[in-house]
Design a protein around this motif. Sequence first.
Motif, PDB file in Angstrom:
ATOM      1  N   ALA A 557       0.831  -1.207   0.000  1.00  0.00           N
ATOM      2  CA  ALA A 557       0.000   0.000   0.000  1.00  0.00           C
ATOM      3  C   ALA A 557       0.866   1.257   0.000  1.00  0.00           C
ATOM      4  CB  ALA A 557      -0.912  -0.010   1.226  1.00  0.00           C
ATOM      5  N   HIS A 558       1.930   1.258   0.797  1.00  0.00           N
ATOM      6  CA  HIS A 558       2.809   2.426   0.873  1.00  0.00           C
ATOM      7  C   HIS A 558       3.491   2.687  -0.468  1.00  0.00           C
ATOM      8  CE1 HIS A 558       5.913   4.693   3.588  1.00  0.00           C
ATOM      9  NE2 HIS A 558       5.285   5.482   2.748  1.00  0.00           N
ATOM     10  N   GLN A 559       3.977   1.630  -1.091  1.00  0.00           N
ATOM     11  CA  GLN A 559       4.611   1.794  -2.399  1.00  0.00           C
ATOM     12  C   GLN A 559       3.618   2.322  -3.433  1.00  0.00           C
ATOM     13  OE1 GLN A 559       6.264  -2.409  -2.378  1.00  0.00           O
ATOM     14  NE2 GLN A 559       7.776  -1.395  -3.651  1.00  0.00           N
ATOM     15  N   SER A 560       2.393   1.820  -3.391  1.00  0.00           N
ATOM     16  CA  SER A 560       1.406   2.165  -4.412  1.00  0.00           C
ATOM     17  C   SER A 560       1.082   3.645  -4.425  1.00  0.00           C
ATOM     18  CB  SER A 560       0.118   1.353  -4.191  1.00  0.00           C
ATOM     19  OG  SER A 560       0.384  -0.031  -4.241  1.00  0.00           O
ATOM     20  N   SER A 561       1.080   4.273  -3.255  1.00  0.00           N
ATOM     21  CA  SER A 561       0.745   5.701  -3.176  1.00  0.00           C
ATOM     22  C   SER A 561       1.980   6.590  -3.128  1.00  0.00           C
ATOM     23  CB  SER A 561      -0.131   5.966  -1.947  1.00  0.00           C
ATOM     24  OG  SER A 561       0.507   5.504  -0.774  1.00  0.00           O
ATOM     25  N   ASP A 562       3.158   6.016  -3.339  1.00  0.00           N
ATOM     26  CA  ASP A 562       4.407   6.785  -3.314  1.00  0.00           C
ATOM     27  C   ASP A 562       4.451   7.764  -4.488  1.00  0.00           C
ATOM     28  OD1 ASP A 562       6.986   7.686  -2.955  1.00  0.00           O
ATOM     29  OD2 ASP A 562       7.893   5.968  -3.969  1.00  0.00           O
ATOM     30  N   ALA A 563       4.745   9.024  -4.188  1.00  0.00           N
ATOM     31  CA  ALA A 563       4.781  10.038  -5.242  1.00  0.00           C
ATOM     32  C   ALA A 563       5.915   9.795  -6.238  1.00  0.00           C
ATOM     33  CB  ALA A 563       4.935  11.429  -4.608  1.00  0.00           C
ATOM     34  N   ASP A 564       6.927   9.028  -5.839  1.00  0.00           N
ATOM     35  CA  ASP A 564       8.076   8.794  -6.715  1.00  0.00           C
ATOM     36  C   ASP A 564       7.993   7.450  -7.436  1.00  0.00           C
ATOM     37  OD1 ASP A 564      10.305  10.184  -7.601  1.00  0.00           O
ATOM     38  OD2 ASP A 564      11.680   9.037  -6.361  1.00  0.00           O
ATOM     39  N   LEU A 565       6.849   6.778  -7.341  1.00  0.00           N
ATOM     40  CA  LEU A 565       6.732   5.452  -7.947  1.00  0.00           C
ATOM     41  C   LEU A 565       6.941   5.494  -9.454  1.00  0.00           C
ATOM     42  CD1 LEU A 565       5.996   2.437  -7.931  1.00  0.00           C
ATOM     43  CD2 LEU A 565       3.590   3.104  -8.053  1.00  0.00           C
ATOM     44  N   VAL A 566       6.301   6.422 -10.131  1.00  0.00           N
ATOM     45  CA  VAL A 566       6.394   6.469 -11.592  1.00  0.00           C
ATOM     46  C   VAL A 566       7.836   6.664 -12.034  1.00  0.00           C
ATOM     47  CG1 VAL A 566       5.705   7.752 -13.649  1.00  0.00           C
ATOM     48  CG2 VAL A 566       4.026   7.277 -11.868  1.00  0.00           C
ATOM     49  N   SER A 567       8.569   7.531 -11.339  1.00  0.00           N
ATOM     50  CA  SER A 567       9.961   7.757 -11.735  1.00  0.00           C
ATOM     51  C   SER A 567      10.802   6.502 -11.519  1.00  0.00           C
ATOM     52  CB  SER A 567      10.547   8.929 -10.947  1.00  0.00           C
ATOM     53  OG  SER A 567      10.566   8.650  -9.565  1.00  0.00           O
ATOM     54  N   ARG A 568      10.497   5.726 -10.485  1.00  0.00           N
ATOM     55  CA  ARG A 568      11.217   4.467 -10.267  1.00  0.00           C
ATOM     56  C   ARG A 568      10.970   3.499 -11.422  1.00  0.00           C
ATOM     57  NH1 ARG A 568      12.687   4.318  -4.698  1.00  0.00           N
ATOM     58  NH2 ARG A 568      11.372   5.629  -3.364  1.00  0.00           N
ATOM     59  N   VAL A 569       9.721   3.423 -11.858  1.00  0.00           N
ATOM     60  CA  VAL A 569       9.391   2.511 -12.957  1.00  0.00           C
ATOM     61  C   VAL A 569      10.008   3.003 -14.261  1.00  0.00           C
ATOM     62  CG1 VAL A 569       7.505   1.522 -14.305  1.00  0.00           C
ATOM     63  CG2 VAL A 569       7.269   1.760 -11.830  1.00  0.00           C
ATOM     64  N   VAL A 570       9.998   4.323 -14.477  1.00  0.00           N
ATOM     65  CA  VAL A 570      10.606   4.887 -15.693  1.00  0.00           C
ATOM     66  C   VAL A 570      12.080   4.522 -15.762  1.00  0.00           C
ATOM     67  CG1 VAL A 570      11.295   7.044 -16.799  1.00  0.00           C
ATOM     68  CG2 VAL A 570       8.961   6.762 -15.979  1.00  0.00           C
ATOM     69  N   GLU A 571      12.755   4.549 -14.614  1.00  0.00           N
ATOM     70  CA  GLU A 571      14.173   4.192 -14.588  1.00  0.00           C
ATOM     71  C   GLU A 571      14.383   2.750 -15.025  1.00  0.00           C
ATOM     72  OE1 GLU A 571      17.960   4.211 -11.458  1.00  0.00           O
ATOM     73  OE2 GLU A 571      15.974   4.895 -10.834  1.00  0.00           O
ATOM     74  N   VAL A 572      13.508   1.858 -14.586  1.00  0.00           N
ATOM     75  CA  VAL A 572      13.625   0.447 -14.983  1.00  0.00           C
ATOM     76  C   VAL A 572      13.350   0.285 -16.474  1.00  0.00           C
ATOM     77  CG1 VAL A 572      12.631  -1.850 -14.667  1.00  0.00           C
ATOM     78  CG2 VAL A 572      13.070  -0.396 -12.684  1.00  0.00           C
ATOM     79  N   LEU A 573      12.361   1.017 -16.965  1.00  0.00           N
ATOM     80  CA  LEU A 573      12.003   0.894 -18.378  1.00  0.00           C
ATOM     81  C   LEU A 573      13.082   1.482 -19.285  1.00  0.00           C
ATOM     82  CD1 LEU A 573       8.212   1.858 -18.308  1.00  0.00           C
ATOM     83  CD2 LEU A 573       9.214  -0.416 -18.260  1.00  0.00           C
TER      84      LEU A 573
END
Length: 706
Positions: A557-573
Amino acid sequence: MSKPSRIPDATPSPQDNARARTTLARKWSYRLLGAVAIPLGRDDLDEELRIRLDALCSVLHEEPFTTAPVEAAGAELAGLGHLGRFGLRCTTEVLGKGLLALPEFQPVERYAERIALAMGALGAGFTAANAESVLAQQESMQRSLLKAVRDANWNLRESQARFNEVVTSSTNGVLIVDLEGRLLQVNAATGQILGRTSDELTGMPLLDLIDPDFTEVLREAMTDLASGAIERFRQSQRLLREDGESAPVTLAASLLRGADEQPMHFVVVVEDGTELALLQNELKRQSLHDPLTGLPNRQFFTTQLETALRKADQEHGITVFHLDLDAFGMLRDSFGGRVVERYLQHVTGRLKTLLAGEKVMIARFGGDEFGLLLENRATTPSIDAIMKSINDDLVSEPTFVDGHGVSASMSAGVVHRPGTGEEPLDVLRAAERSLRRAKKGRRGQWELFHAGQDAEERRDDALAVEMPAAWENGEITVRYRPAVRLEDGEVSGVEAEFHWDSPEAGVLGHDRCAELAEQTGLILPLGGWLLKVAGGQSAWWRQRGQLDMALAVRLTAHQSSDADLVSRVVEVLDQIGVPAGKLMISMPCGVLSVADAADNLAVLARMGVLTAIDDFGMGPLDFGLLASDLPVRAVRVAPGLVKSRSPYVAALLPLLRERDVAVAVEGIDSAELAEWWRAAGAGFATGDHFGVAREPGEFLETLGLR
């Protein structure tokens, strides 16, 4: 320069652009708050930066494009807080990459030059404004120094007048005494203490006003003061009144010196001991009681608990309640502080009335928390009866405060008959832990302390706080298990999981690790690390032609609402090289009612990432998520339903397929269970029946690919 995020081929809608800007503004805000000091809260800063980002995007679209408005925006940004060079660097890094990734600035080639020029203009405007601010501060400091010099002369003239006024109006006695010990000046308060006029006292030796039993102590102290052996002294004394009685006072004396540092006079301050004693008693009472309700506070409660533990009746003992008002935050946010304060006073009165027949101390611990120390007798009601009477009274009929009908239930943690050797703080801690258990997902409940359960929770807490060190020491690794297509048994994907080989607790699986990390907030860096490691492993397999399957990562739940989640995924992509269509991100069903989590899921889906919902319970609320605008590709059945083999659950699976949503189940541990779910219509499954989580090399071996 990072590659721009992947976007759909179609022209983005205004709503898509707005969501993408909002996400970038939140990332900008998150990075700034972590780098510099800004006098704004997170929500206010998010909104401020969103407005500035909208203005900047508008300028980038203007024809012809000029940098002057951007430079002005940079100057305005300098006034937002103490940003400095770190704030500027953070801003240019976030916007320099983030603007290129926005859907509205595609294709990148068309806007890259404008964005680069804009970043330069933004920095120029910011730097110029910062320089002006420094010059202005220096000029202000010079003016302040000049004013200080002028004021010093004026203050010198005023100081004597102020001193005389203080001496005259002071409620304490003030005596100016010469070096021979005679009174030169006496204020009115001294006369009131001694029952004499100031004129009568002036010229008298100070020692003549002291009780004979105390004169020698004062004489020695004043001799030491005059010789410079001490700078000041304070001592209890007794002054002789006009009527012959002695007055308990406190004398504080210091020595006044002239410009040549030679002794001039003694200044003696007389505090009336009678009033001081009364004041001290009142301050002590206030320090041990809550000012709003008049109840004892936690400190007083703890002291009384220590006594009660030692003197507890051996047959009936004592019971300690830690009470908490449910939905207190909602009451405060809805009606404000005045209503809440009056409601707390109402609750205090009701508790006193309900427990009037018992030997009990009621205390307020702070906020909406209360304590009860109940000394049990043969006629004392049961814990359940006490809690029922409290909640029936508070909930059944609301009390009206400023026209608002207010009611709220209470939850409680209870320690019943603790041992006489227990420490008070341990008993209170046990009651508080029991309260936390009582409030998990429920209201108006109570939970009794159990030593075994508490020991287990303590072990969990110890593991949670040890987890960062275990991660740093390499005890926590990433392992992989196969996701299987039930229709033909073929491996269709790879799921990345935590694996902790703890020397003390043994092997801990993914769910346990995630639960512990969620408690302390470690899940954000740890989850980001798992995403990078698993993404890198997936890219490595793909580059070597060994495995080209979707990588599944489950979020908390904490990860899902993290404001920096999208940037983390963009880095992986982008940086690691995982295709968006080969990454599946799943979020818990319960967190998607939170706007930040839903926004993150929507943005990831627009980037092409496969999105899924975990813990799908087949209830109306769960299906309601699918009826919303959330772009969900798959759901994972809640673990509690997997082994139930419920016909009701099987009957609902076609509804999911009608919505083109794939159904996955986890925890499949037998061929029979796998066959049941295949027949019911589930599409994919994981579990020990198909393969346990393994290290990368072992995982390939189980698939016959190494």
